[in-house]
Scaffold this motif. Sequence first.
Motif, PDB file in Angstrom:
ATOM      1  N   PHE A 572      57.424-111.038  -6.204  1.00 24.78           N
ATOM      2  CA  PHE A 572      58.428-110.341  -5.942  1.00 24.78           C
ATOM      3  C   PHE A 572      58.384-109.695  -6.871  1.00 24.78           C
ATOM      4  O   PHE A 572      59.084-108.918  -7.066  1.00 24.78           O
ATOM      5  CB  PHE A 572      60.166-111.562  -5.862  1.00 24.78           C
ATOM      6  N   GLY A 573      58.424-109.463  -8.436  1.00 22.57           N
ATOM      7  CA  GLY A 573      58.324-108.771  -9.261  1.00 22.57           C
ATOM      8  C   GLY A 573      57.600-107.436  -9.140  1.00 22.57           C
ATOM      9  O   GLY A 573      58.125-106.177  -9.505  1.00 22.57           O
ATOM     10  N   LYS A 574      56.436-107.968  -8.796  1.00 22.31           N
ATOM     11  CA  LYS A 574      55.491-106.679  -8.786  1.00 22.31           C
ATOM     12  C   LYS A 574      56.148-106.125  -7.906  1.00 22.31           C
ATOM     13  O   LYS A 574      55.653-104.439  -7.600  1.00 22.31           O
ATOM     14  CB  LYS A 574      53.575-106.962  -8.365  1.00 22.31           C
ATOM     15  N   ALA A 575      56.377-106.232  -6.006  1.00 22.53           N
ATOM     16  CA  ALA A 575      57.000-105.666  -5.223  1.00 22.53           C
ATOM     17  C   ALA A 575      57.946-104.765  -5.367  1.00 22.53           C
ATOM     18  O   ALA A 575      57.903-103.886  -5.262  1.00 22.53           O
ATOM     19  CB  ALA A 575      56.857-106.678  -4.041  1.00 22.53           C
ATOM     20  N   LEU A 576      59.340-105.061  -6.179  1.00 24.12           N
ATOM     21  CA  LEU A 576      60.653-105.376  -6.452  1.00 24.12           C
ATOM     22  C   LEU A 576      59.799-103.805  -7.837  1.00 24.12           C
ATOM     23  O   LEU A 576      60.730-102.257  -7.623  1.00 24.12           O
ATOM     24  CB  LEU A 576      61.093-105.534  -6.896  1.00 24.12           C
ATOM     25  N   ALA A 577      59.014-103.906  -8.537  1.00 27.08           N
ATOM     26  CA  ALA A 577      58.748-102.826  -9.736  1.00 27.08           C
ATOM     27  C   ALA A 577      58.142-101.817  -8.430  1.00 27.08           C
ATOM     28  O   ALA A 577      58.293-100.109  -9.041  1.00 27.08           O
ATOM     29  CB  ALA A 577      57.749-103.511 -10.332  1.00 27.08           C
ATOM     30  N   ALA A 578      56.937-102.109  -7.684  1.00 31.21           N
ATOM     31  CA  ALA A 578      56.564-101.192  -6.990  1.00 31.21           C
ATOM     32  C   ALA A 578      57.288-100.267  -6.331  1.00 31.21           C
ATOM     33  O   ALA A 578      57.252 -99.015  -5.792  1.00 31.21           O
ATOM     34  CB  ALA A 578      55.644-102.260  -5.586  1.00 31.21           C
ATOM     35  N   VAL A 579      58.459-100.790  -5.604  1.00 28.52           N
ATOM     36  CA  VAL A 579      59.802-100.097  -5.308  1.00 28.52           C
ATOM     37  C   VAL A 579      60.611 -98.984  -6.004  1.00 28.52           C
ATOM     38  O   VAL A 579      60.504 -97.811  -5.746  1.00 28.52           O
ATOM     39  CB  VAL A 579      60.642-100.981  -4.346  1.00 28.52           C
TER      40      VAL A 579
END
Length: 718
Positions: A572-579
Amino acid sequence: MPRLLSFLCSLAFGLTAIASARANESTPVVTPHVQVTLASDVDAVDPGKPFHLGLHFKLTKGWHIYWVNPGAAGEPPELDLTLPQGAKASAIAWPAPLRVREGPVMTYSYLNEVLLPVTVANTQRTLSAFPVTAKASWLVCANICVPEQATLHLDLPAGKATPSATAPLFAAAAARVPQPSPFDARLLSNATLSVRGSALSPQSVRDAWFLPAAWGEIDDLAAQKVSVSDGALKLALKPGETFDPHAALAGVLVIKAPSGAERFFTINAKPESGALSGAGALARPVAVRQPAARAAPLTGQGAAASASVTADRAGLGWILSLAFLGGLILNLMPCVFPILAMKALTFAKVARQEHAIVRAHAACYILGVLVAFAAIAGLFLALRAAGLAAGWGFQFQSPIFVTLMAWLLLAIGLNLSGVFEVGGRFVDAGDGLTRLHGRAGSFFTGLLAVLVATPCTAPFMGAAVAAAVTAPPALVFLIFLAMGLGLAAPYALLALVPAAAHLLPKPGRWMAIFKQVLAFPMYGAAVWLIWVLSLQAGPDGVLLALAGAVLVAFAAWLLGATQAEEGRAHLFGKALAAVAVICALALLRGVSLEAPGVAAVAASANALPYSPERLAALRAEGRPVFVDMTAAWCVTCLINERVALDSSAVRQAFAAHNVVYVKGDWTRADPAITRFLRAHGRDGVPLYVYFPVRGEPVVLPQILSADIVLDELNRSNS
């Protein structure tokens, strides 16, 4: 009643005349210096038959516009036509100009009234109307020069073509358009133009002169001594800066008869030997668009740089040596300091390990540097092939690139501060993977070193990069790779000499503190780039860049906060950072060069902004001029200004010698400045040229001090 009838008839005739005039000539655009219209030589367009359009200038007394080769200063008019489908316009058929002396320079100009015609080929067999839109721009000059432009509209009806009221203007222009020469023209080794033809004799030729197609091939100011014998005419020309006795000389030969009538011929004089070499092997068209301003021959350092501008005039080894030396000195430039510190930290980590590991890190760093230089060379060639001007540091003229670099340096700073770790959860996967990560870090450090180094120009780089402007593609890559080897040389030397590595301090707790300290040069570099962006894109661009920086920082924090987590939390952290990063990249669309009210570097209290016209006017007035070509992203330029040009001693010397200080701002792409740089054997900033009242311009070193400037002022004015 008869009087009323007479008045109505006169009114009807006048309205008919006005309507007829407007049928073949657009509504004029009028400025204080010129009246411009778009004219046609026919009143109606006959489907399928060609006709002529022309840009018609009526100039205020004392003002003039320029020929396709303006001479030592100026710009020719430009015309962009929008025609109905099936129609196509030729290039301008340039009437022969007058030679007009402007102070210490010669220009080729038009005075009073001139029409610049084009031929329109029309393949449409059925027409109801023929609308034309013309976008025109021109430079009009007297004691000053004013760039002007206009959009003109002309609606021609379809029908049987009959000569228009402006047809005589086209006939007058056609009479001055040069015709193909019936003569045999040769260029002798002493720069004499030899023309042979049976029609040439002392009885048929009272005078003659030559108008070159391109500036620099002859000295425009020099007298052209004419000698005529039966069947032969010779013009003694004085060679110019770019004269090549082994290349063809193209231009217009004007022959004046005893009656005063003039004839105009296009010629392409072949060298006396008949064999062309180098650039002369290519045909040179007459319609060559020339720079707005040129410099006189260089002396001292400038002559050395100019002598090595093209690879065919300097040995390959000499050019590559200059490139290597420039890259080596680039390590001392302030742009590279943050990366040098990072590189030192990386080297300290591995210096006590096996020598093979040290060599591997050095090789990866060198590879990163060379890949980056090869990429810049490829982009350089692509821009050159597209006909665009590119120089050293040209990528920093893009506000999008500047913004991305600011975000990248911010992210590196956050990494050094410990907000997140690059590849942190993979480092413990095994010793081999740890080493792979470290080598990859060395590779990307090499890439970043080149990107951050490009705002700086080191001594010796100017001539090397300028050589790449005209060099073959293979040599371009060699030149850039030689610079890369120079930049990487100190690190390679430390890796290849084991004893040097052991001079570094042993790894310890100091490295963690030093790593955090290194974050602050990164933050400082990011702030500097945002300032550069403020000059390129204005407040709106800065707002978008700072908003993106917040998103980048948020992404970095998310990565750091979730790196130690497992499973969904980490994903989740990686996905939100990518967004967050994607949202930041989306903001780049709003960063623009066309921001209103953007302040330029050159706008300062003690300097005038550079323009070719201003420089020509100041020199015509007999004023000494100091030209400073700079850019906001050029750290070397800014340091030189603080240390030398803004010093009280230099300012007082400028005032004492009546020197005009002129600054050219290359922060944003400016073709006029690019041409000025290339004319002086440089392909990037800084460039400092002093134009004394007497004598030739002098190019000063790229690393300035107040003493260097003062010594040159005293020498030139002694």
